[in-house]
Structures are given as C-alpha cells and as structure tokens.
Design a protein around this motif. Structure first.
Motif, PDB file in Angstrom:
ATOM      1  N   TYR A   1      13.114 -24.307  24.116  1.00 33.59           N
ATOM      2  CA  TYR A   1      11.120 -24.206  23.716  1.00 33.59           C
ATOM      3  C   TYR A   1      11.431 -24.592  22.619  1.00 33.59           C
ATOM      4  O   TYR A   1      11.974 -23.111  21.431  1.00 33.59           O
ATOM      5  CB  TYR A   1       9.952 -22.976  23.909  1.00 33.59           C
ATOM      6  CG  TYR A   1      10.427 -24.228  25.611  1.00 33.59           C
ATOM      7  CD1 TYR A   1      11.304 -23.368  26.593  1.00 33.59           C
ATOM      8  CD2 TYR A   1       9.241 -24.344  26.609  1.00 33.59           C
ATOM      9  CE1 TYR A   1      11.106 -23.675  28.054  1.00 33.59           C
ATOM     10  CE2 TYR A   1       9.009 -24.432  27.707  1.00 33.59           C
ATOM     11  CZ  TYR A   1      10.474 -24.423  28.194  1.00 33.59           C
ATOM     12  OH  TYR A   1      10.082 -24.622  29.634  1.00 33.59           O
ATOM     13  N   LEU A   2      10.286 -24.642  21.628  1.00 36.48           N
ATOM     14  CA  LEU A   2      10.156 -24.323  19.498  1.00 36.48           C
ATOM     15  C   LEU A   2       8.516 -24.655  19.701  1.00 36.48           C
ATOM     16  O   LEU A   2       7.596 -24.785  20.687  1.00 36.48           O
ATOM     17  CB  LEU A   2      10.173 -25.618  18.956  1.00 36.48           C
ATOM     18  CG  LEU A   2      12.098 -25.646  18.943  1.00 36.48           C
ATOM     19  CD1 LEU A   2      11.791 -27.394  19.028  1.00 36.48           C
ATOM     20  CD2 LEU A   2      12.891 -25.071  18.308  1.00 36.48           C
ATOM     21  N   PHE A   3       8.784 -23.383  19.376  1.00 37.66           N
ATOM     22  CA  PHE A   3       7.025 -22.368  18.081  1.00 37.66           C
ATOM     23  C   PHE A   3       6.156 -23.007  17.106  1.00 37.66           C
ATOM     24  O   PHE A   3       7.624 -22.844  16.286  1.00 37.66           O
ATOM     25  CB  PHE A   3       7.036 -21.316  18.648  1.00 37.66           C
ATOM     26  CG  PHE A   3       6.842 -21.011  20.621  1.00 37.66           C
ATOM     27  CD1 PHE A   3       8.376 -21.123  20.609  1.00 37.66           C
ATOM     28  CD2 PHE A   3       5.972 -21.369  21.858  1.00 37.66           C
ATOM     29  CE1 PHE A   3       8.654 -20.981  21.927  1.00 37.66           C
ATOM     30  CE2 PHE A   3       6.632 -20.737  22.765  1.00 37.66           C
ATOM     31  CZ  PHE A   3       7.897 -21.044  23.061  1.00 37.66           C
ATOM     32  N   TRP A   4       4.750 -22.960  16.673  1.00 37.34           N
ATOM     33  CA  TRP A   4       4.835 -23.103  15.384  1.00 37.34           C
ATOM     34  C   TRP A   4       3.919 -21.814  15.597  1.00 37.34           C
ATOM     35  O   TRP A   4       3.367 -21.270  16.682  1.00 37.34           O
ATOM     36  CB  TRP A   4       4.353 -23.505  14.705  1.00 37.34           C
ATOM     37  CG  TRP A   4       4.829 -25.123  14.139  1.00 37.34           C
ATOM     38  CD1 TRP A   4       5.791 -26.237  14.611  1.00 37.34           C
ATOM     39  CD2 TRP A   4       5.758 -24.855  13.061  1.00 37.34           C
ATOM     40  NE1 TRP A   4       6.422 -26.410  13.764  1.00 37.34           N
ATOM     41  CE2 TRP A   4       6.595 -26.543  12.689  1.00 37.34           C
ATOM     42  CE3 TRP A   4       5.221 -23.627  12.018  1.00 37.34           C
ATOM     43  CZ2 TRP A   4       7.173 -26.096  11.291  1.00 37.34           C
ATOM     44  CZ3 TRP A   4       5.907 -24.305  10.558  1.00 37.34           C
ATOM     45  CH2 TRP A   4       6.751 -24.779  10.414  1.00 37.34           C
ATOM     46  N   TYR A   5       3.710 -20.782  14.589  1.00 38.77           N
ATOM     47  CA  TYR A   5       2.763 -19.634  14.866  1.00 38.77           C
ATOM     48  C   TYR A   5       2.469 -19.583  13.870  1.00 38.77           C
ATOM     49  O   TYR A   5       3.065 -19.214  12.150  1.00 38.77           O
ATOM     50  CB  TYR A   5       3.842 -17.959  15.663  1.00 38.77           C
ATOM     51  CG  TYR A   5       3.857 -17.683  16.478  1.00 38.77           C
ATOM     52  CD1 TYR A   5       5.138 -18.022  17.142  1.00 38.77           C
ATOM     53  CD2 TYR A   5       3.382 -16.980  17.223  1.00 38.77           C
ATOM     54  CE1 TYR A   5       5.407 -17.935  18.830  1.00 38.77           C
ATOM     55  CE2 TYR A   5       3.467 -16.660  18.949  1.00 38.77           C
ATOM     56  CZ  TYR A   5       4.551 -17.368  19.107  1.00 38.77           C
ATOM     57  OH  TYR A   5       4.384 -16.904  20.500  1.00 38.77           O
ATOM     58  N   LYS A   6       1.130 -18.614  13.489  1.00 37.11           N
ATOM     59  CA  LYS A   6      -0.084 -18.460  12.152  1.00 37.11           C
ATOM     60  C   LYS A   6      -0.470 -17.255  11.979  1.00 37.11           C
ATOM     61  O   LYS A   6      -0.526 -16.371  13.119  1.00 37.11           O
ATOM     62  CB  LYS A   6      -1.242 -19.271  12.217  1.00 37.11           C
ATOM     63  CG  LYS A   6      -2.034 -19.202  11.234  1.00 37.11           C
ATOM     64  CD  LYS A   6      -3.638 -19.661  11.756  1.00 37.11           C
ATOM     65  CE  LYS A   6      -4.306 -19.961  10.710  1.00 37.11           C
ATOM     66  NZ  LYS A   6      -5.866 -20.410  11.051  1.00 37.11           N
ATOM     67  N   GLN A   7       0.366 -16.885  10.566  1.00 38.66           N
ATOM     68  CA  GLN A   7       0.031 -15.999  10.819  1.00 38.66           C
ATOM     69  C   GLN A   7      -1.093 -15.184   9.360  1.00 38.66           C
ATOM     70  O   GLN A   7      -0.959 -15.199   8.250  1.00 38.66           O
ATOM     71  CB  GLN A   7       1.127 -14.637  10.089  1.00 38.66           C
ATOM     72  CG  GLN A   7       1.312 -12.958  10.576  1.00 38.66           C
ATOM     73  CD  GLN A   7       2.207 -12.359  10.438  1.00 38.66           C
ATOM     74  OE1 GLN A   7       3.559 -12.720   9.078  1.00 38.66           O
ATOM     75  NE2 GLN A   7       2.793 -11.269  10.778  1.00 38.66           N
ATOM     76  N   PRO A   8      -2.166 -15.136   9.788  1.00 39.36           N
ATOM     77  CA  PRO A   8      -3.657 -14.639   8.577  1.00 39.36           C
ATOM     78  C   PRO A   8      -2.816 -13.696   7.456  1.00 39.36           C
ATOM     79  O   PRO A   8      -2.282 -12.620   8.501  1.00 39.36           O
ATOM     80  CB  PRO A   8      -4.551 -15.007   9.232  1.00 39.36           C
ATOM     81  CG  PRO A   8      -3.954 -15.241  10.649  1.00 39.36           C
ATOM     82  CD  PRO A   8      -2.520 -15.322  10.630  1.00 39.36           C
TER      83      PRO A   8
END
Lengths: 115, 113
Positions: B33-40
């Motif tokens: 599986y591949l993911f994109w995460y956002k970290q503000p």
C-alpha cells in the motif's frame, strides 16, 4: 470522537537525564505506534503494540528507550539516559487494527530538546 | 529493505493552481500500500490518500489524486485548485510485508495567495 492525546507537548532536558512521554489513543483502537521524527526527516517507527503486546520494536534503541502499554490502552515511552541525538518530535498514532487499510490517526507530538 | 524517496524538498504553487509532488519507492514486493500524509505546521499528521498496489485505478479524494505507476515504482500526488490550507509538509509512505509505514523525508509545500 476524541483524537490521539499526547503529553507533554514540549520538554527540555539535559543530556543523561530521563524523560517520559504519555499517549492516550482513540478509544477502541487496538494498535498503537510510537514514531521518532528528527527535524527535516519523516517519522521513523520505534515500536508498535497490538493491544498490550509488542508487535515490532526492531528500531527501538533498547539500551536507553523503553515503552509499555499496560491494559492495552494508553502507553508511555521512556528515555533513560537521554543523548543529544534524541532531540526530536515523538509522535504517537493509533489504528483500529494492524492492517494497512486501517487509517493511522496521529497525535500532536511531543517536541523533545536535549541540551 | 524498502525505501521511499521524495526528491523535492520544497515546492511552491499559486493559489487555485495545480501542483504535483513526486515520490518513488524501492521494493521487490508485489503486494503493498502507498499513502500520502499531510503534516500542517501544528504537526498533527493526517491521511490524504491511499492506494492499494493491486488496484490499477488511481485513487482520488476530492482535489487530491495520485498517479500510480507500479512498473516505474512511482507514486505522485496531484493537488488541484490549491488552497492556502494546503500549505504543509507532505510525506509519502509505504506499507508492505514489514507491517508498518516507511516514510520519505517529505516535501514542504507553500501556497502563494
């Protein structure tokens, strides 16, 4: 639904001192993760729990780091003694179970500065 | 061992424009599986989008979509109609047989008004 809680948010200590971080996951989440995020890098997994059992601690520096998840709910991560290179943000995350399609929910992190 | 590479340390986009963030990974596995995460800036990481390797169709979540090229081991994130709130660090991550997430170093996205 309450999110993942972590405390303290910030901690400054001298090298060779001890420090502990606390994490309370989302209610009902069986899997709990601790990550170390050094400035300018992505998070690196330190340890993961399934309920109160350790699934993977292969990247945990066991000579100085320890973690526990008593009763399969909240967890503590301890560093004793701290080194300068331990300065980082320590992130806790939780998910329903140990499968990749279960989203990991992250806490706000604890920023540790070791002087 | 699997690795994730994000070759763009920083990117900038004009508000309402489209931007693409790059990610490549190295693996010998076929199921992952591949993911994109956002970290503000507040530091709480959130999931943006995920892709199962066995699915040929690219995942889409509102203004976010991916271009998954399995043979090339490439997994880019496209953000359409960029908004000021999209400004953050974006991390690409891989989940395979090791049973946990392996993150790239991240791309810092700035959005200009």
């Amino acid at each position: 639904e309450a999110g993942v809680a972590q405390s303290p948010r910030y901690k400054i200590i001298e090298k060779r001192q001890s420090v502990a971080f606390w994490c309370n996951p989302i209610s009902g989440h069986a899997t709990l993760y601790w990550y170390q995020q050094i400035l300018g890098q992505g998070p690196k997994l330190l340890i993961q729990f399934q309920n109160n059992g350790v699934v993977d601690d292969s990247q945990l520096p066991k000579d100085r780091f320890s973690a526990e998840r008593l009763k399969g709910v909240d967890s503590t991560l301890k560093i004793q003694p701290a080194k300068l290179e331990d300065s980082a943000v320590y992130l806790c995350a939780s998910s329903l179970s140990l499968v990749p399609y279960n989203e990991q929910f992250f806490g706000p992190g604890t920023r540790l500065t070791v002087l | 061992a699997q690795t994730v590479t994000q070759s763009q340390p920083e990117m900038s986009v004009q508000e309402a424009e489209t931007v693409t963030l790059s990610c490549t990974y190295d693996t010998s596995e076929s199921d992952y599986y591949l993911f994109w995460y956002k970290q503000p800036p507040s530091r709480q990481m959130i999931l943006v989008i995920r892709q199962e390797a066995y699915k040929q169709q690219n995942a889409t979540e509102n203004r976010f979509s991916v271009n998954f090229q399995k043979a090339a081991k490439s997994f880019s994130l496209k953000i359409s109609d960029s908004q000021l709130g999209d400004a953050a660090m974006y991390f690409c991550a891989y989940w395979g047989s090791q049973g946990n997430l392996i993150f790239g170093k991240g791309t810092k996205l700035s959005v200009k008004p």
